[in-house]
Design an enzyme around this catalytic site. Structure first.
Site, PDB file in Angstrom:
ATOM      1  N   LYS A  52       0.824  -1.207   0.000  1.00 36.86           N
ATOM      2  CA  LYS A  52       0.000   0.000   0.000  1.00 36.86           C
ATOM      3  C   LYS A  52       0.857   1.255   0.000  1.00 36.86           C
ATOM      4  O   LYS A  52       0.553   2.233  -0.704  1.00 36.86           O
ATOM      5  CB  LYS A  52      -0.939  -0.024   1.215  1.00 36.86           C
ATOM      6  CG  LYS A  52      -1.995  -1.121   1.131  1.00 36.86           C
ATOM      7  CD  LYS A  52      -2.684  -1.390   2.449  1.00 36.86           C
ATOM      8  CE  LYS A  52      -3.638  -2.577   2.320  1.00 36.86           C
ATOM      9  NZ  LYS A  52      -4.254  -2.967   3.607  1.00 36.86           N
ATOM     10  N   GLN A  96      -4.030  -1.527   9.892  1.00 36.50           N
ATOM     11  CA  GLN A  96      -3.960  -2.862   9.305  1.00 36.50           C
ATOM     12  C   GLN A  96      -4.440  -3.915  10.304  1.00 36.50           C
ATOM     13  O   GLN A  96      -3.962  -3.982  11.431  1.00 36.50           O
ATOM     14  CB  GLN A  96      -2.526  -3.167   8.872  1.00 36.50           C
ATOM     15  CG  GLN A  96      -2.360  -4.498   8.175  1.00 36.50           C
ATOM     16  CD  GLN A  96      -3.063  -4.555   6.825  1.00 36.50           C
ATOM     17  OE1 GLN A  96      -2.975  -3.619   6.038  1.00 36.50           O
ATOM     18  NE2 GLN A  96      -3.756  -5.646   6.570  1.00 36.50           N
ATOM     19  N   ASP A 119     -11.136   2.910   4.600  1.00 37.20           N
ATOM     20  CA  ASP A 119     -11.553   1.511   4.462  1.00 37.20           C
ATOM     21  C   ASP A 119     -13.076   1.386   4.417  1.00 37.20           C
ATOM     22  O   ASP A 119     -13.614   0.387   3.951  1.00 37.20           O
ATOM     23  CB  ASP A 119     -11.025   0.676   5.642  1.00 37.20           C
ATOM     24  CG  ASP A 119      -9.713  -0.019   5.334  1.00 37.20           C
ATOM     25  OD1 ASP A 119      -9.444  -0.264   4.141  1.00 37.20           O
ATOM     26  OD2 ASP A 119      -8.966  -0.318   6.276  1.00 37.20           O
TER      27      ASP A 119
END
Length: 297
Positions: A52, A96, A119
């Site tokens: 990412k 994460q 997200d």
């Protein structure tokens, strides 16, 4: 002939649009910023975060990575999130998963500013998605929508079956399929580990999304002739390779390919779209927070 869907090519097109929007923002004095936070010693999580961050570098997004010791108190993570929420140069925040057992996952998701929740997992953003007014669509399901659109696969009036009911993929995917508008209007069934006669359900699907996290659980006998098969699973299985393993999806690719009209491979299918849509959401967040308009489809 079964069409093998090239997720890398679709992701590249999206990333080109994202990069153009990054340049629009930068011309207006806004540098889109994404903060990733890792509180884990898990090697796979480290790899995902690295990918990412590399993608941020490639597209001109200011990627900042924060690591917190896995044994540290939960407050260390919450304090870092608070700092990032207050930092106006950070437009998106991604913690994460998984986090350590002593840290409550739901509390982590609720701590992130909903405007920076790229997200799309904060309860407020989940609610907006269900209501049909999404702020940020979760990356993987949104990526699936982008794949279907790019391939000209219509969802309206079709039978869509989602195998898996996770908060990350299964539930939001089903919600997107039933929404009014492009990429929606499908008659949608959600299957899971308690579903009786799973094969009978999957054989009804014009669009079958496998997202259960079980290696190769869907085979050709479970696929309708000519169906579109979208394999979200990424599973490591032992193999006689240099690494000692190989990556497979939730679909037995060879047998399903014999029945499907179109199918995503693993790797190279849905995976590239997940990262592309994260960057998409980050740029959208920068646009929302700065008031500078961008052209994102």
């Amino acid at each position: 002939m079964t069409r093998i869907i090239d997720g890398n090519a679709i992701a590249s097109d999206i990333e080109a649009d994202v990069q153009a929007s990054v340049e629009t923002l930068r011309d207006a004095g806004v540098q889109p910023g994404l903060a990733t936070v890792l509180m884990s010693d898990d090697g796979a999580s480290e790899t995902y975060v690295s990918m990412k961050q590399q993608a941020c570098d490639d597209l001109g997004i200011d990627g900042r990575h924060h690591e917190i010791d896995a044994d540290a108190p939960a407050d260390d993570l919450f304090d870092r999130i608070d700092d990032l929420n207050a930092d106006e140069s950070v437009h998106g925040i991604l913690v994460q998963m998984p986090v350590p057992d002593h840290v409550e996952k739901r509390a982590v998701l609720e701590r992130i500013d909903p405007e920076k929740d790229v997200d799309g997992f904060h309860p407020e953003n989940v609610g907006r998605l269900v209501a049909g007014n999404a702020r940020y669509k979760p990356c993987t399901p949104h990526g699936v929508q982008k794949i279907l659109a790019a391939e000209g696969i219509e969802t309206e009036g079709k039978e869509a079956v989602v195998v898996g009911r996770s908060d990350i993929v299964g539930k939001p995917m089903a919600n997107l399929f039933i929404q009014y508008g492009d990429g929606g209007n499908a008659t949608t069934t959600v299957c899971h580990s308690r579903t009786d006669d799973l094969a009978a359900k999957t054989r009804e699907a014009d669009i079958l999304v496998a997202a259960a996290g079980v290696p190769e659980m869907i085979d050709g006998e479970m696929v309708k002739e000519g169906a579109t098969v979208i394999d979200v699973g990424i599973n490591r299985v032992d193999a006689d390779t240099e690494k000692g393993y190989e990556l497979v999806g939730d679909v037995d690719f060879e047998s399903a390919k014999a029945k499907a009209g179109a199918i995503t491979p693993v790797p190279g299918g849905v995976g590239p779209l997940t990262i592309a849509m994260l960057l998409y959401n980050t740029v959208k967040a920068a646009s929302r927070q700065s008031g500078v308009g961008v052209d994102l489809a």
